[in-house]
Motif scaffolding. Structure first.
Motif, mmCIF file in Angstrom:
data_model
loop_
_atom_site.group_PDB
_atom_site.id
_atom_site.type_symbol
_atom_site.label_atom_id
_atom_site.label_comp_id
_atom_site.label_asym_id
_atom_site.label_seq_id
_atom_site.Cartn_x
_atom_site.Cartn_y
_atom_site.Cartn_z
ATOM 1 N N PRO A 265 0.818 -1.213 0.000
ATOM 2 C CA PRO A 265 0.000 0.000 0.000
ATOM 3 C C PRO A 265 0.852 1.264 0.000
ATOM 4 O O PRO A 265 1.990 1.263 0.480
ATOM 5 C CB PRO A 265 -0.794 -0.121 1.301
ATOM 6 N N ILE A 266 0.288 2.328 -0.541
ATOM 7 C CA ILE A 266 0.908 3.653 -0.496
ATOM 8 C C ILE A 266 0.016 4.542 0.349
ATOM 9 O O ILE A 266 -1.203 4.602 0.125
ATOM 10 C CB ILE A 266 1.062 4.275 -1.899
ATOM 11 N N HIS A 267 0.599 5.223 1.321
ATOM 12 C CA HIS A 267 -0.164 6.127 2.183
ATOM 13 C C HIS A 267 0.466 7.520 2.176
ATOM 14 O O HIS A 267 1.692 7.657 2.117
ATOM 15 C CB HIS A 267 -0.199 5.635 3.632
ATOM 16 N N VAL A 268 -0.377 8.514 2.281
ATOM 17 C CA VAL A 268 0.055 9.867 2.632
ATOM 18 C C VAL A 268 -0.172 10.000 4.125
ATOM 19 O O VAL A 268 -1.276 9.737 4.631
ATOM 20 C CB VAL A 268 -0.748 10.937 1.873
ATOM 21 N N ILE A 269 0.867 10.359 4.858
ATOM 22 C CA ILE A 269 0.762 10.474 6.310
ATOM 23 C C ILE A 269 1.048 11.908 6.736
ATOM 24 O O ILE A 269 1.782 12.644 6.072
ATOM 25 C CB ILE A 269 1.727 9.507 7.033
ATOM 26 N N HIS A 270 0.426 12.300 7.841
ATOM 27 C CA HIS A 270 0.709 13.634 8.393
ATOM 28 C C HIS A 270 0.443 13.613 9.874
ATOM 29 O O HIS A 270 -0.257 12.738 10.398
ATOM 30 C CB HIS A 270 -0.135 14.714 7.693
ATOM 31 N N ARG A 271 1.017 14.566 10.557
ATOM 32 C CA ARG A 271 0.885 14.633 12.004
ATOM 33 C C ARG A 271 -0.509 15.110 12.383
ATOM 34 O O ARG A 271 -1.045 16.029 11.783
ATOM 35 C CB ARG A 271 1.934 15.568 12.599
ATOM 36 N N GLU A 272 -1.077 14.465 13.378
ATOM 37 C CA GLU A 272 -2.403 14.828 13.851
ATOM 38 C C GLU A 272 -2.293 15.969 14.837
ATOM 39 O O GLU A 272 -1.416 15.986 15.694
ATOM 40 C CB GLU A 272 -3.067 13.622 14.515
ATOM 41 N N GLY A 273 -3.171 16.930 14.719
ATOM 42 C CA GLY A 273 -3.203 18.032 15.660
ATOM 43 C C GLY A 273 -4.640 18.447 15.941
ATOM 44 O O GLY A 273 -5.556 18.066 15.229
ATOM 45 N N ARG A 274 -4.819 19.227 16.987
ATOM 46 C CA ARG A 274 -6.172 19.684 17.305
ATOM 47 C C ARG A 274 -6.733 20.512 16.168
ATOM 48 O O ARG A 274 -7.921 20.506 15.895
ATOM 49 C CB ARG A 274 -6.144 20.533 18.585
#
Length: 305
Positions: A265-274
């Motif tokens: 699989p290929i994912h775009v990931i990013h940091r979670e924030g409020r």
């Protein structure tokens, strides 16, 4: 001094590994930067930086504090943007990472279009063939190929790729087609890496099998392996997206595809924030749309985690 200001100064010095460079980055005088670090160390009761005439390095305690300081500053920035309404307009510096070849082929065009659309944003793209820790290295968005470990990161699936074998039609005409993985033992093989023997995995009758092979050509970059295969030298093992343009033109041909292993699989990931910054939200939206629309990435189902 304000604690957040002291953290900001410390992060600048630790990242630049220089008091003078940090001063320029923050538009402060060098003595003011030095005073801020001294004040912070006295307040914490621990040395954060090791200073010599040649370099400045974070101590072990400083490295731990650096990670926390980056997170706190980012959260403070997000809170400020959300309250002031600035969050509606993408601006500031965006840090992006992806594998080298994937970054060149798929991420760079999106970055260029994004910068044209949002003139108040600057982008730093870190293309590396290693797993980059977004939080530890202060990055905003990444592209990962492969299964993801559980983490606090947000992940959006955008496609999938397969590990494939390829060769030029001229090579196959001269040396013959392959009907099973064992046929590889009589062919010239090309592999990325630096080991004289590699283990290639296949699927046969729904079961995994391994084959140890000795490539005649071992190279340190996937570009070089592909170029050697295109020249008709032998058979290379690559990821399907890496050769999609040459398969489309007929310069390369996939072999032994019935024995391919499961797709990655290929994912775009990013940091979670409020409250995710506009620069992150807008870039994630753009890159997800672009990657899902690319036939070379074989996206079959949309899912997020």
């Amino acid at each position: 001094m304000d604690r957040l200001h002291l953290m900001t100064v410390f992060v600048a010095v630790a990242e630049a590994e220089s008091f003078s460079a940090a001063a320029r980055r923050l538009s402060m005088s060098s003595p003011a930067v030095t005073r801020a670090i001294t004040t912070l160390e006295k307040r914490l009761g621990v040395r954060l930086l090791t200073r010599t005439t040649r370099f400045v390095r974070a101590t072990e305690a400083g490295l731990r504090y650096l990670e926390d300081a980056r997170r706190i500053i980012a959260e403070a920035d997000e809170a400020d943007e959300a309250v002031s309404g600035i969050n509606a307009t993408p601006r500031g510096r965006l840090m992006v990472t992806a594998p080298v070849l994937f970054g060149r082929m798929f991420v760079t065009p999106v970055v260029v279009e994004y910068l044209r659309r949002y003139p108040e944003v600057t982008v730093s793209a870190l293309f590396l063939d290693r797993v980059v820790n977004l939080i530890e290295e202060g990055l905003d968005v990444g592209v990962r190929i492969g299964h993801l470990p559980d983490s606090s990161l947000q992940a959006i699936r955008v496609g999938q790729v397969r590990s494939v074998l390829c060769a030029s039609p001229a090579y196959l005409k001269q040396h013959g087609m392959l009907s099973a993985p064992d046929d590889l033992m009589r062919h010239t093989l090309i592999a990325p890496g630096m080991t004289p023997q590699v283990e290639w995995k296949f699927m046969r009758d729904a079961r995994s099998m391994s084959l140890k092979v000795t490539p005649r050509l071992v190279v340190t970059s996937m570009d070089a392996a592909i170029e050697a295969a295109r020249s008709g030298f032998g058979i290379a093992r690559v990821l399907s997206y890496q050769i999609a343009p040459w398969v489309a033109t007929g310069e390369l041909q996939v072999v032994l595809d019935p024995f391919e292993t499961a797709a990655l699989p290929i994912h775009v990931i990013h940091r979670e924030g409020r409250q995710s910054a506009a620069k992150v939200r807008s870039f994630v939206d753009m890159v997800v749309q672009a990657l899902r629309a690319d036939a070379a990435l074989g996206h079959r189902e949309h899912q997020s985690r």
